[in-house]
Design an enzyme around this catalytic site. Structure first.
Site, mmCIF file in Angstrom:
data_model
loop_
_atom_site.group_PDB
_atom_site.id
_atom_site.type_symbol
_atom_site.label_atom_id
_atom_site.label_comp_id
_atom_site.label_asym_id
_atom_site.label_seq_id
_atom_site.Cartn_x
_atom_site.Cartn_y
_atom_site.Cartn_z
ATOM 1 N N THR A 1 -68.797 -64.336 7.918
ATOM 2 C CA THR A 1 -69.343 -63.622 9.084
ATOM 3 C C THR A 1 -69.099 -64.474 10.323
ATOM 4 O OG1 THR A 1 -70.953 -62.486 7.745
ATOM 5 C CG2 THR A 1 -71.441 -62.632 10.085
ATOM 6 N N GLY B 1 -75.117 -50.828 5.413
ATOM 7 C CA GLY B 1 -76.193 -51.813 5.556
ATOM 8 C C GLY B 1 -77.566 -51.189 5.407
ATOM 9 N N GLN C 1 -71.159 -63.385 1.031
ATOM 10 C CA GLN C 1 -71.062 -63.506 2.490
ATOM 11 C C GLN C 1 -71.465 -64.907 2.898
ATOM 12 O OE1 GLN C 1 -74.280 -63.181 4.695
ATOM 13 N NE2 GLN C 1 -72.989 -64.151 6.232
ATOM 14 N N ASP D 1 -67.954 -51.337 9.004
ATOM 15 C CA ASP D 1 -69.359 -50.958 8.833
ATOM 16 C C ASP D 1 -70.008 -50.689 10.176
ATOM 17 O OD1 ASP D 1 -70.476 -53.305 10.010
ATOM 18 O OD2 ASP D 1 -70.618 -54.318 8.081
ATOM 19 N N GLY D 2 -71.206 -50.072 10.118
ATOM 20 C CA GLY D 2 -71.971 -49.810 11.332
ATOM 21 C C GLY D 2 -72.192 -48.334 11.568
ATOM 22 N N HIS E 1 -72.142 -56.100 13.367
ATOM 23 C CA HIS E 1 -73.328 -56.641 12.697
ATOM 24 C C HIS E 1 -74.494 -55.634 12.781
ATOM 25 C CE1 HIS E 1 -74.810 -60.774 11.292
ATOM 26 N NE2 HIS E 1 -75.882 -60.028 11.168
ATOM 27 N N SER F 1 -75.741 -61.492 0.633
ATOM 28 C CA SER F 1 -75.927 -62.234 1.883
ATOM 29 C C SER F 1 -76.189 -63.711 1.622
ATOM 30 C CB SER F 1 -77.109 -61.639 2.647
ATOM 31 O OG SER F 1 -77.492 -62.508 3.693
ATOM 32 N N ARG G 1 -74.090 -42.963 8.080
ATOM 33 C CA ARG G 1 -75.303 -42.351 7.518
ATOM 34 C C ARG G 1 -74.991 -41.107 6.696
ATOM 35 N NH1 ARG G 1 -76.240 -46.639 8.871
ATOM 36 N NH2 ARG G 1 -77.737 -47.436 10.377
ATOM 37 N N PRO H 1 -73.629 -56.981 3.276
ATOM 38 C CA PRO H 1 -74.599 -58.073 3.124
ATOM 39 C C PRO H 1 -75.783 -57.869 4.060
ATOM 40 C CG PRO H 1 -72.728 -58.801 4.456
ATOM 41 C CD PRO H 1 -72.406 -57.411 3.988
ATOM 42 N N THR H 2 -76.965 -57.856 3.505
ATOM 43 C CA THR H 2 -78.161 -57.796 4.347
ATOM 44 C C THR H 2 -79.129 -58.860 3.840
ATOM 45 O OG1 THR H 2 -78.942 -55.974 2.961
ATOM 46 C CG2 THR H 2 -78.029 -55.380 5.090
ATOM 47 N N LYS I 1 -65.553 -61.021 8.831
ATOM 48 C CA LYS I 1 -66.440 -59.909 9.225
ATOM 49 C C LYS I 1 -66.921 -60.119 10.655
ATOM 50 C CE LYS I 1 -70.834 -57.750 7.735
ATOM 51 N NZ LYS I 1 -71.915 -58.259 8.576
#
Ligand SMILES: Cc1cc2nc3c(=O)[nH]c(=O)nc-3n(C[C@H](O)[C@H](O)[C@H](O)COP(=O)(O)O)c2cc1C
Ligand SMILES: CCCCC(=O)C(=O)O
Length: 415
Positions: free
Chosen positions: A207, A358, A179, A335-336, A304, A158, A339, A129-130, A280
């Site tokens: 969250t 994200g 979310q 997550d986090g 986050h 989100s 890449r 979720p962004t 989350k």
């Protein structure tokens, strides 16, 4: 100063145009029209120029996003809290994990398909979720959901969305989770949970790491202004303090988020929805145990995206201990800082059932709209597939801790 204000106005008008047309002043209206036109042309030229260049990894989407986005929005998307120590760590910690590949394994068929809460997806890579995605692209959350549908994955929408639940739900058949932020106005959170359930969302992602917004200094410097959150239309309108300097987003969060949210409220949430609840923002074994005890259906290890408390560990660094504490009772996601497909593999090896992505998705969206989100998802999926082949894993079940070497392993070997 004049230029940066001009730019800010220029993009603000481009993205939120109609809301601003309440200005009585004729000159301002003319100015807004010219600004939007110019922003459109500039953006179009930039996108076109880069349209033909082949992007080969998700970092290149970030470079392109930086070029096409106004600074205020790029900073909002890319920035972290305070010194941005954890922001760097989220990425760096993955680099410190190396592989222990197996050879001479038949990998002529590599199967990435995965199941989350009973939903089949093409790979264990889902969209985190962004918030406020129309700042990245005019089609915002709708374009993101469509890309999720095309890639056969899950989009977590989100609570801070610039599209409505109904718009996203009617745009495609993506598997969607919702979310949730719990607002001081509980009725607003209640209404949105009800709507998400009614419109076919499959889970609620609570969250739990945002009783207040982290101190994001880029937003403070830029005097970040949040766009209208269409999702809240008809439910809540927030008056921001005109006198207060700094980040208007921070001002918005302070007025809306309920800082009293606590473990007992999970009971409340369970009482208002039949959907499974994932929590989350878990970073410790203790909280993971509590989450299992209050009956959540899944845990998302997350800081986050390093936007809340700086100097918390990289999420990948705490995954092992959370997985141990949960002991297989519920799925653990992470997550986090992901890449690369190699990062996805590392998270799976350390016990995550799936990962959420994200910023790379936002950069894909900013750079190339729906197609960009799709390409980011595909790139990570292809890289994961190759990593599996090169480590000797033909299915996700084959991926084990023994395929990676962590800092913990290195320390153990020194003893
Ligand atoms: C621009 C931006 C907006 C975000 N908005 C939300 C949000 O509305 N709700 C939420 O739970 N997390 C939000 N997050 C956190 C993400 O869900 C996720 O935890 C984080 O982005 C993962 O790190 P990554 O960006 O390195 O992949 C946001 C992150 C970013 C970068
Ligand atoms: C007010 C919250 C905005 C969305 C969010 O969670 C973030 O920017 O990290």
């Amino acid at each position: 100063m004049v230029t940066s204000n001009y730019l800010r106005l220029r993009y603000w008008f481009l993205l939120t145009g109609p809301e601003f047309l309440c200005c009585k002043n004729y000159l301002l209206q003319e100015f807004s029209r010219i600004c939007r036109l110019r922003a459109y042309v500039t953006n179009y030229r930039l996108r076109k120029k880069h349209m033909t260049a082949e992007l080969v990894n998700v970092m290149e989407f970030q470079e392109l996003a930086k070029k096409v986005l106004p600074k205020m929005y790029y900073d909002y998307f890319s920035g972290g809290a305070e010194d941005e120590h954890t922001l760097r760590e989220n990425v760096e910690a993955f680099r410190r994990i190396t592989f222990q590949p197996r050879i001479l394994v038949d990998v002529s068929n590599v199967n990435l398909s995965s199941t989350i809460l009973g939903y089949n997806i093409s790979a264990p890579i889902i969209i985190a979720p962004t918030g406020m995605l129309k700042l990245a692209h005019p089609e915002g959350e709708v374009a993101t959901a469509r890309a999720a549908a095309l890639c056969n994955t899950i989009m977590v929408m989100s609570f801070s969305s610039t599209c409505t639940i109904e718009e996203v739900a009617s745009s495609c058949n993506a598997i969607r989770f919702f979310q949730l932020y719990v607002y001081r106005r509980r009725d607003v959170s209640y209404q949105l949970v009800q709507r998400a359930e009614r419109y076919g969302f499959k889970a609620i992602v609570l969250t739990a790491d945002t009783p207040r917004l982290g101190r994001r200094e880029r937003d403070i410097k830029n005097k970040m202004v949040p766009p209208p959150l269409k999702i809240l239309e008809g439910l809540l309108s927030v008056e921001l303090d005109p006198e207060k300097g700094g980040s208007k987003l921070e001002n918005f969060a302070a007025k809306t988020m309920d800082p009293s949210l606590n473990w007992k409220d999970v009971e409340w949430l369970k009482s208002i929805t039949n959907l499974p609840i994932l929590i989350k923002g878990v970073l410790t074994a203790e909280d993971a145990r509590k989450a299992v005890e209050v009956g959540v259906a899944g845990i998302i290890v997350s800081n986050h995206g390093a936007r809340q408390l700086d100097y918390v560990p990289a999420s990948i660094s705490v995954l092992e201990e959370v997985v141990e504490a949960v002991n297989g009772e519920v799925p653990v996601l992470l997550d986090g800082g992901i890449r690369r497909g190699t990062d996805v593999f590392k998270a799976l090896a350390l016990g995550a059932q799936a990962v959420l992505i994200g910023r790379p998705m936002v950069y894909g969206l900013a750079a190339k709209g729906e197609y960009g989100v799709r390409r980011v998802t595909e790139m990570l999926r292809d890289e994961l597939e190759l990593t599996m082949a090169l480590t000797g894993c033909s299915s996700l079940e084959d991926i084990t801790m023994s395929h990676v070497r962590t800092e913990r392993d290195r320390l153990r070997s020194l003893l």
